[in-house]
Design an enzyme around this catalytic site. Structure first.
Site, PDB file in Angstrom:
ATOM      1  CB  CYS A 397      -1.067   0.091   1.080  1.00  9.79           C
ATOM      2  SG  CYS A 397      -2.005  -1.246   1.000  1.00  9.79           S
ATOM      3  CB  ILE A 398       1.769   3.586  -2.206  1.00 10.79           C
ATOM      4  CG1 ILE A 398       2.894   4.869  -1.745  1.00 10.79           C
ATOM      5  CG2 ILE A 398       1.255   3.285  -3.219  1.00 10.79           C
ATOM      6  CD1 ILE A 398       4.307   4.435  -3.105  1.00 10.79           C
ATOM      7  CG  LEU A 399      -2.065   7.720   1.944  1.00 12.08           C
ATOM      8  CD1 LEU A 399      -3.220   8.364   1.554  1.00 12.08           C
ATOM      9  CD2 LEU A 399      -2.767   7.317   3.493  1.00 12.08           C
ATOM     10  CD  GLN A 405      -3.236  13.075  -2.137  1.00  8.81           C
ATOM     11  OE1 GLN A 405      -4.188  13.710  -2.751  1.00  8.81           O
ATOM     12  NE2 GLN A 405      -4.427  11.888  -1.494  1.00  8.81           N
ATOM     13  N   GLY A 410       4.528  12.101  -3.714  1.00 15.47           N
ATOM     14  CA  GLY A 410       4.598  10.483  -4.022  1.00 15.47           C
ATOM     15  C   GLY A 410       5.366   9.707  -4.904  1.00 15.47           C
ATOM     16  CD  GLU A 431      -0.793  -6.313  -2.813  1.00 15.55           C
ATOM     17  OE1 GLU A 431      -2.072  -6.249  -1.770  1.00 15.55           O
ATOM     18  OE2 GLU A 431       0.390  -6.098  -1.940  1.00 15.55           O
ATOM     19  CB  SER A 444       3.968  10.146 -13.655  1.00 10.35           C
ATOM     20  OG  SER A 444       4.640  11.293 -13.420  1.00 10.35           O
TER      21      SER A 444
END
Length: 541
Positions: A397-399, A405, A410, A431, A444
């Site tokens: 998971c990535i946040l 933001q 990111g 994942e 990107s």
């Protein structure tokens, strides 16, 4: 304006007034998910059709367009069976009748292993698409079809029989492909047509040369065999273990609705996007307070102030493995710091819709990025990864939290995950499935990283420089399938005079240079102090 004489119930659809990004009024179609009454006034929880769930909200009756109200369709009645009207699967009547039939059949069954013939059921024809390997990339589709991933996800299969057909020739072209539940027709391959772009051998040498324009370069890819591990990295089914696991079922009406109105984290107030399973008694509060250092949730500002006098943390628990300027990364073991890890997952679930939260954090490592000031290390974002991944995943998971933001954090998280893979000597991939924002960030990053390598290639002894897909993967630690899918997404691969070429146009080069000028935050490998562990030995846990 809602009409008081017409009752709006759950499941109804109608236009609802909302403001768009330009702060203009619009009336998109929305579905009523829930109705509640507060202070004698009804409120409706709506989901805007074809919009992301993060935009779901409670609205007042004056924002509903009752003139175009659509009531939900009635479900078809259950057909009767064996003279039992209205009996449903699993009903007591049906179970009793089923047991009676079985006992009668057992009593009257012929001996010596013979079976009673049953009426044959006509075979249902199955499309060829149902027999296609779900994880095999199909490169003949246009780039627009590959929006979610560069591969086809498994389609839902229903148990059915099919009529055997004559053996198909191995070289027979694929005629039908199912993507997202839609059947698409593919033209059979003909002489003179372009070949599949993903038939490039990953170990084939790529020759680079320039045309007359010094800004336009092409990369030649000689034709090779299909990649043997082209399905790697695309799971055939969601993983059902860990702290946050893949979830493709959004049928539960409870989890479809946001349950937290507002979260206060340090100097920021966050509006959650999705459901998160915080304790039930906290969901009715107007504001949920979190300690920004240990992420403990509290019900009031007074409780938070009392907690801060006792909380000694001024940074995430765990080891600081990277620091440059004000940016630091902390490595947190999900087994040693279980409470913090669970609180982090609860917070992350507020902004991740495609995951379901589980409390087993032991098999995971969490890498928390922070920004330092005089008050301490403030959380900016995080990513988690499995201690042992059989799928070569380097991110589970990535946040990036909403206040940070669109500021480059990111890509910094993604770059850091690949720097760890470089130290480990592995190639990695995130994942699947990725969220919409996660997919944009990864595409990107992959594009900029690969273009940076291709543009930095220099010729040797007057000859054109050469590179292979495997070499690009080894340099970047990006998995080969992600390298190939990125080249396809950028529409760089072409087939010309018996060879595969990658063409870098001036527009791509100029766009890449502009993007790199805006990218100020980069990971410095010299500031990384990380020693990978062999988690296959249970003693390391």
């Amino acid at each position: 304006m809602a009409d008081s004489q017409v009752e709006v119930i759950e499941g109804c659809r109608l236009p609802v007034l909302r403001k768009n990004q330009e702060n203009e009024d619009e009336w998109p179609l929305a579905e009523i998910l829930s109705v509640k009454e507060t202070a004698g006034r009804k409120l409706y929880y709506v989901h805007y059709i074809d919009f992301n769930k993060r935009l779901d909200e409670w609205v007042t009756p004056d924002r509903l367009d009752m003139k175009k109200l659509q009531f939900p369709k009635k479900e078809a009645k259950t057909p009767t069976k064996n003279g039992l009207p209205g009996s449903r699967p699993g009903s007591p009547e049906r179970e009793m009748r089923k047991n009676l039939d079985q006992s009668l059949q057992t009593a009257t069954a012929p001996s010596r292993g013979k079976t009673v013939p049953t009426p044959k059921r006509k075979a249902d024809p199955v499309s060829l698409a149902m027999q296609v390997s779900p994880a095999t990339p199909v490169s003949t589709l246009s780039a627009s079809v590959e929006v979610s991933q560069a591969s086809i996800y498994p389609v839902a299969r229903e148990p059915s029989t099919f009529t055997p057909k004559a053996p198909r020739d191995d070289h027979e072209p694929l005629t039908t492909v199912t993507t997202n539940g839609t059947a698409r027709r593919l033209m059979p391959s003909q002489p003179g047509r372009k070949r599949k772009a993903n038939c490039v051998g990953t170990d084939e040498i790529i020759k680079v040369f320039q045309y007359n324009s010094p800004r336009c370069a092409s990369v030649y890819l000689p034709p090779g065999e299909d990649s043997q591990d082209s399905s790697d990295g695309i799971p055939s089914a969601p993983r059902m273990t860990g702290s946050l696991v893949s979830d493709r079922s959004h049928d539960d009406i409870v989890t479809r609705m946001k349950n937290i109105d507002c979260i206060e984290l340090g100097r920021h107030r966050l509006k959650p996007w999705y459901f998160s399973p915080y304790p039930q008694e906290l969901t009715a509060l107007p504001i949920l307070y979190l300690c920004e250092f240990c992420l403990k949730y509290l019900k009031s500002l007074k409780c938070l102030q009392r907690h801060l006098t006792k909380c000694n943390l001024r940074h995430p628990p765990g080891n600081e493995i990277y620091r440059k300027g004000t940016i630091s990364f902390f490595e947190i073991d999900g087994r040693k710091n279980k409470t913090y890890s669970q609180n982090l997952c609860l917070l992350a679930k507020c902004f991740l819709d495609h995951k379901t939260l589980y409390y087993d954090t032991d098999p995971f490592l969490f890498y928390v990025m922070t920004e330092y000031d005089s008050k301490g290390f403030h959380i900016v974002g995080y990513f988690s990864k499995e201690k042992e991944s059989t799928e070569d995943y380097n991110v589970a998971c990535i946040l990036t939290l909403p206040p940070y933001q669109r500021r480059g954090y990111g890509k910094l998280l993604i770059e850091f995950s690949y720097e760890l893979s470089k130290v480990e000597g592995k190639t990695g991939t995130p994942e699947k499935p990725l969220s919409d924002l996660g997919l944009l960030s990864y595409r990107s990053y992959w594009s900029q990283t690969i273009l940076e390598i291709l543009m930095d290639l220099k010729s040797d002894n007057g000859e054109r420089p050469q590179i292979t897909i495997n070499e690009i993967s080894e340099i970047t630690s990006v998995k080969k399938e992600d390298v190939i899918s990125t080249l396809q997404y950028l529409n760089l691969i072409n087939y010309y005079k018996g060879q595969y070429i990658l063409t870098l146009s001036e527009d791509i080069v100029d766009g890449h240079e502009r993007a790199m000028q805006k990218r100020h935050l980069r990971i410095d490998p010299k500031c990384l102090h990380f020693t990978p562990k062999d988690w296959s030995k249970r003693g390391k846990w």
